[in-house]
Design an enzyme around this catalytic site. Structure first.
Site, PDB file in Angstrom:
ATOM      1  N   ASP A 116       1.058  -1.362   0.125  1.00 47.54           N
ATOM      2  CA  ASP A 116      -0.031   0.214  -0.037  1.00 47.54           C
ATOM      3  C   ASP A 116       0.996   1.186   0.047  1.00 47.54           C
ATOM      4  OD1 ASP A 116      -3.019   0.898   0.519  1.00 47.54           O
ATOM      5  OD2 ASP A 116      -1.771   1.949   2.065  1.00 47.54           O
ATOM      6  N   TYR A 164     -12.055   8.531  -3.066  1.00 48.25           N
ATOM      7  CA  TYR A 164     -11.871   8.547  -1.554  1.00 48.25           C
ATOM      8  C   TYR A 164     -10.688   9.497  -1.310  1.00 48.25           C
ATOM      9  CZ  TYR A 164      -7.707   5.417  -2.526  1.00 48.25           C
ATOM     10  OH  TYR A 164      -6.589   4.969  -2.684  1.00 48.25           O
ATOM     11  N   TYR A 255      -2.312  10.978   2.359  1.00 50.12           N
ATOM     12  CA  TYR A 255      -3.085  11.482   1.338  1.00 50.12           C
ATOM     13  C   TYR A 255      -2.978  13.198   0.942  1.00 50.12           C
ATOM     14  CZ  TYR A 255      -4.697   6.608   1.535  1.00 50.12           C
ATOM     15  OH  TYR A 255      -4.466   5.338   1.724  1.00 50.12           O
ATOM     16  N   HIS A 318      -6.033  -6.771  -0.677  1.00 50.43           N
ATOM     17  CA  HIS A 318      -5.080  -5.643  -0.396  1.00 50.43           C
ATOM     18  C   HIS A 318      -4.204  -5.922   0.530  1.00 50.43           C
ATOM     19  CE1 HIS A 318      -3.770  -1.609  -1.172  1.00 50.43           C
ATOM     20  NE2 HIS A 318      -4.019  -1.332   0.085  1.00 50.43           N
TER      21      HIS A 318
END
Length: 339
Positions: A116, A164, A255, A318
């Protein structure tokens, strides 16, 4: 340096995983680090929302195979420091933490492995500092070209819904939703991004997809009947406890630096990852539902000319290193021994 030695027992596998944990001061912050074994260094970088505990199976397997496995809680996660300012979470900040960690461990070089966000950072580590990172293993996230425009302009957004990443970028919004009930948050995110959710299609709930403007991310995810099959209650409680302590602010700040990372990468545009590399992805990874992702993965050899292997792990999702540890460990150890 504070040091203690927890023991985690996985009842389903009847294996005891023992590793030391300690704190290291690096790059102006304090990192909590889990480590096991002796030999060539392998750095393990977790994703969101995870901690170093996500690597419990790899710490044991790599140690048994003759490697020194080290997994930090990245800044903003677990027991590591969590700077308040969102601007302190760029990829270069994290890379600075890793270089400082290696210096503190008196290690000149390492293989870097990530899942990730950890995979995205691992690719950049190998790209920018091949003198310190001699090989790279990436789970889920492939090496990608620099986007033609700012990510915030590239990612989809309509009046009804947005990706998202846009939702995560709103200061405080996702924190308020996620921290109302940490256990419920992690249960939904872990289940619906895992292989237990099944084949990825438009009908499969996706925690890393589009979020309605008038709702939260968790609102569109059904309550799972149980934890995913690869995670027992004791293990789950460790993650819940970690995020009840740290909150989600630090992880979400990664993010919030997507545009800044893009700006900083202009200085390195055109560089190739020259180190040996291994890429693994779960058959049901949420990322494979992104349009064009299969083509991006197929084009990786242009950006990573020494890509030794690329594998799809059947039925996994994931959280690959937790969902399919035996298959991941076998592939990684074979790759490491071939270096």
């Amino acid at each position: 340096m504070l040091r203690f030695n927890p023991t985690w027992r996985n009842r389903r596998r009847a294996i005891v995983y023992e590793f030391s944990q300690f704190f290291i001061e690096t790059n102006g912050i304090r990192l909590n680090v889990a480590a096991q074994g002796a030999g060539p260094l392998v750095l393990l970088l977790h994703g969101f929302p995870e901690t170093s505990y996500a690597w419990r199976y790899q710490l044991a397997a790599l140690s048994n195979a003759g490697f020194r496995a080290v997994a930090p809680d990245l800044r903003g996660f677990g027991r590591s420091d969590c700077p308040i300012e969102s601007g302190r979470y760029t990829t270069l900040d994290i890379l600075g933490d890793l270089i400082g960690l290696m210096d503190a461990l008196e290690e000149r070089s390492a293989v870097v492995m990530g899942n990730d966000w950890g995979a995205a950072i691992a690719w950049q580590a190998a790209l920018l500092r091949p003198d310190r990172f001699r090989a790279v293993v990436a789970l889920g996230v492939p090496m990608m070209d620099r986007a033609p425009v700012l990510p915030s302009r590239l990612f989809p957004m309509t009046e009804q819904a947005w990706l998202y990443t846009h939702y995560f970028s709103q200061p405080g919004q996702a924190e308020r939703e996620f921290e109302r009930d940490v256990g419920a948050t992690l249960r939904k995110l872990y289940f619906w991004a895992s292989g237990d959710a099944g084949q990825r299609d438009q009908k499969t709930p996706n925690p890393f997809g589009m979020v309605p403007r008038q709702a939260g991310l968790l609102d569109v995810l059904p309550e799972p009947v149980s934890l995913p099959s690869w995670l027992d209650e004791a293990q789950f409680d460790i993650f819940v406890s970690a995020f009840e302590t740290s909150g989600f602010h630090g992880g979400l700040n990664y993010y919030r630096q997507l545009d800044r990372n893009w700006e900083l990468q202009a200085a390195f545009n055109g560089l190739l990852v020259q180190t040996p590399a291994l890429y693994l992805v779960g058959e049901h990874d949420t990322g494979l539902a992104i349009p064009g992702m299969h083509e991006i993965i197929g084009a990786m050899p242009r950006l990573v000319p020494n890509l030794r292997d690329s594998q799809v792990i059947e039925r996994a999702g994931h959280w690959l290193q937790q969902e399919a540890p035996d298959r991941v460990n076998a592939a990684v150890i074979e790759f490491l021994r071939g270096l």
